[in-house]
Design an enzyme around this catalytic site. Structure first.
Site, short mmCIF file in Angstrom:
data_model
loop_
_atom_site.label_atom_id
_atom_site.label_comp_id
_atom_site.label_asym_id
_atom_site.label_seq_id
_atom_site.Cartn_x
_atom_site.Cartn_y
_atom_site.Cartn_z
N GLU A 35 0.87 -1.17 0.00
CA GLU A 35 0.00 0.00 0.00
C GLU A 35 0.91 1.22 0.00
OE1 GLU A 35 -2.75 0.31 3.28
OE2 GLU A 35 -3.48 2.25 2.55
N ARG A 262 4.71 -12.46 9.89
CA ARG A 262 5.41 -11.19 9.65
C ARG A 262 6.82 -11.27 10.18
NH1 ARG A 262 1.49 -7.29 8.74
NH2 ARG A 262 2.86 -5.51 8.88
N LYS A 272 4.06 0.78 9.61
CA LYS A 272 4.23 2.05 8.89
C LYS A 272 3.60 3.20 9.66
CE LYS A 272 2.94 0.14 4.93
NZ LYS A 272 2.46 -0.01 3.55
#
Ligand code: ATP
Ligand code: MG
Length: 559
Positions: A35, A262, A272
């Site tokens: 993204e 992850r 982020k």
């Protein structure tokens, strides 16, 4: 299981099974789907190395797909930075794609779903909808708007699309099952109203599709065979499959979502959102601050693409959440730079040495190898003169036998130069040593072939000539956080653990050959560590970042 199978990770095993069960190899296709709402970090590197690695292994295309469905947070700057980072890591994507390319297709499909009675407009408050959603142990209840007629739904959805409603007033929901054991299946939202300008579609749309409705359909449109994402999406898999099922045509390939854990790294944060906070609040100097776990930060710090790929592959992928020790990352860059970085002389904390029997005004250009242990590095001239700097900590007036550096009455070798002996030192009124007086053995020049040049003395010190050294700024970094898992504390905000001493700026002296070094050039400063030229360097101010010190805590732990 044969050896080859055993060495496959669990995702490769899934792919192998699919191939065995008849999936043609040429149908394999992967994607990396960031993204564009921030810069990529070392966690993304795991996903990049995994997806592009599969592409290389199976000779299959890998798309770079921007998952750009939230105009509130996304920007072109991030798109550009992401492309740069993936390229820098050395990977080539097949197509550059955007979920926003599919807004019209998604909209058209949605009209079909509404017509089939599989989606409806809800204009309750989000609190009400949340209440009706139930809990993992309690089923949900239906929205009073669930049974609107197809006509009414089409009309309301059109009004949503035409901007006739306010943000937050209406959503479109899939009509699945409010009693489903999987909460994500309880009539999830497909569209919300956002009156924001999108970085690519401008003001064409004021309704935007949600992640779940977009992701699987994008994979399907691109005919991605294996859509690999992180574990938090595991519970979304039912919904992913349901959405794909609605549009699936049996002559095409049905993408398969699979999940891995992850990558987390000790002593840092990786979300982020949190990294953005550090940037916006000025805790660091931008996304590429060398203390950041971003790819751009690591690059600026001096990390090579090779070392990041090596780290990603060594840490591997896993099915369960875990934290990788940052020492492994540091080990990987040291390992790479040990083989590739030229070795030069720099003094970070200088004290002056005067070689009293070296003629005043004399200067020599010594030929010094960039690497004494490997071929192909070449050499450069290093000036020598009567006054040099050495590290303060390399001299003691008195010390025990284990101190193999300079002490009064004893000898050391100066790297690439002569053997010197400390005769006396001068101190200021506070007792600090300001000058060391030495004598040198004129015949002991390294590499001269003389008997004295072969003389073994215990220590070898790095040094620079006072007259020739370039004063430069060295930025020495420590961990950005003092806690191993700064965002792992329920009661305490991660920012409470920021290390106030994560940056120390030093006025150092480096050998004159570094005058021509370019931004991102990497060096070993002998006996100190690895350093790289920072982009803040100007004609008059040479700036270095310390990438890592020489000592290796990982290698020690492994023993
Ligand atoms: P963040 O939580 O940092 O904002 P994200 O998952 O929202 O991360 P995306 O841009 O959506 O970031 O991620 C792109 C791809 O990278 C996704 O497939 C995602 O699963 C993967 N990814 C993101 N973070 C990690 C991580 N820490 N380890 C491995 N893969 C990751
Ligand atoms: Mg995301």
């Amino acid at each position: 299981m044969d050896e080859e199978k055993k060495s496959l990770n669990f995702l490769e095993q899934i792919i192998e099974e699919d191939l065995t069960n008849g999936l043609p190899q040429e149908k394999l296709r992967f994607r990396f789907p960031p993204e564009p709402n921030g810069y990529l970090h070392i966690g993304h590197a795991a996903s990049i190395c995994l997806n592009f690695g599969l592409g290389l292994r199976y000779n299959a295309p890998v798309n770079l797909r921007f998952d750009d469905t939230n105009p509130a947070k996304e920007e072109q700057e991030y798109v550009d930075a992401i492309k740069h980072d993936v390229e820098w890591l050395g990977f080539k994507w097949d197509k550059e794609l955007y979920s926003s390319n599919y807004f019209q297709q998604l909209y058209d499909w949605t009209l079909e779903l509404i017509k089939e009675g599989k989606a409806y407009v809800d204009n309750q408050s989000s609190e009400e909808m949340a209440k009706q959603k139930g809990t993992p142990t309690e089923v949900g209840t239906n929205s009073p708007n669930r049974d609107r007629s197809v006509e009414e739904n089409l009309e309301l959805f059109l009004k949503m699309k035409n901007g006739e409603f306010d943000e937050g007033s209406h959503v479109l929901r899939a009509k699945i099952d409010m009693k489903h054991v999987n909460m994500h299946m309880r009539d999830p939202i497909m569209y919300r109203i956002l009156k924001k300008t999108h970085h690519r579609t401008g003001n064409d749309w004021c309704i935007y599709p949600m992640y779940d409705w977009t992701h699987g359909e994008s994979d399907y449109l691109e005919q991605v065979s294996h859509s690999i994402c992180t574990l938090e999406f595991k519970s979304h898999r039912d919904l992913y499959d349901w959405y794909v099922e609605q549009v699936y045509d049996a002559s095409t390939l049905r993408p398969k979502q699979r999940e891995f854990a992850r990558r987390n790294l000790s002593y840092t944060v990786m979300s982020k959102r949190k990294l953005l906070q550090l940037v916006e609040e000025g805790v660091v100097n931008g996304w590429d601050d060398p203390r950041m776990p971003t790819i751009s930060g690591l690059r600026r710090r001096g990390y090579t693409a090779e070392s990041i790929k090596n780290f990603s592959n060594t840490a591997g992928i896993s099915k369960r959440d875990n934290v990788t020790d940052v020492a492994l990352l540091e080990h990987c860059i040291k390992d790479d730079l040990n083989k590739t970085a030229p070795r030069v002389l720099a003094v970070l904390d200088p004290v002056k040495v005067i070689i009293t029997n070296y003629p005043e005004g004399k200067e020599e250009l010594l030929d010094a190898n960039y690497n004494d242990y490997a071929e192909g590095f070449g050499s450069r001239p290093v000036p020598f003169s009567r006054e040099i700097y050495i590290e303060k900590e390399d001299f003691r007036e008195e010390a025990n036998k284990k101190f193999f550096r300079l002490k009064l009455g004893k000898e050391v070798r100066l790297k690439n130069a002569y053997i010197i002996k400390a005769e006396s030192c001068i101190k200021n009124e506070n007792g600090a040593i300001t000058e060391i007086h030495c004598t040198y053995d004129e015949d002991s020049l390294s590499g001269s072939g003389s008997e004295a040049s072969k003389r073994k003395v215990k220590g070898t010190l790095h040094w620079v000539s006072v007259k020739h050294a370039i004063q430069s700024e060295v930025r020495v970094y420590d961990r950005l956080f003092t806690d191993e898992a700064p965002d792992g504390h329920k009661e305490t905000d991660f920012k409470e653990f920021i290390n106030p001493d994560s940056l120390t700026i030093i006025n150092a002296f480096v050998e004159p050959s570094l005058k021509t070094a370019k931004v991102l050039d990497r060096f070993q400063f002998q006996r100190l560590g690895y350093f790289c030229v920072d982009k803040d360097t100007t004609e008059t101010n040479l700036v270095f970042n310390r990438t890592v010190p020489l000592r290796d805590s990982w290698a020690k732990m492994e023993k």
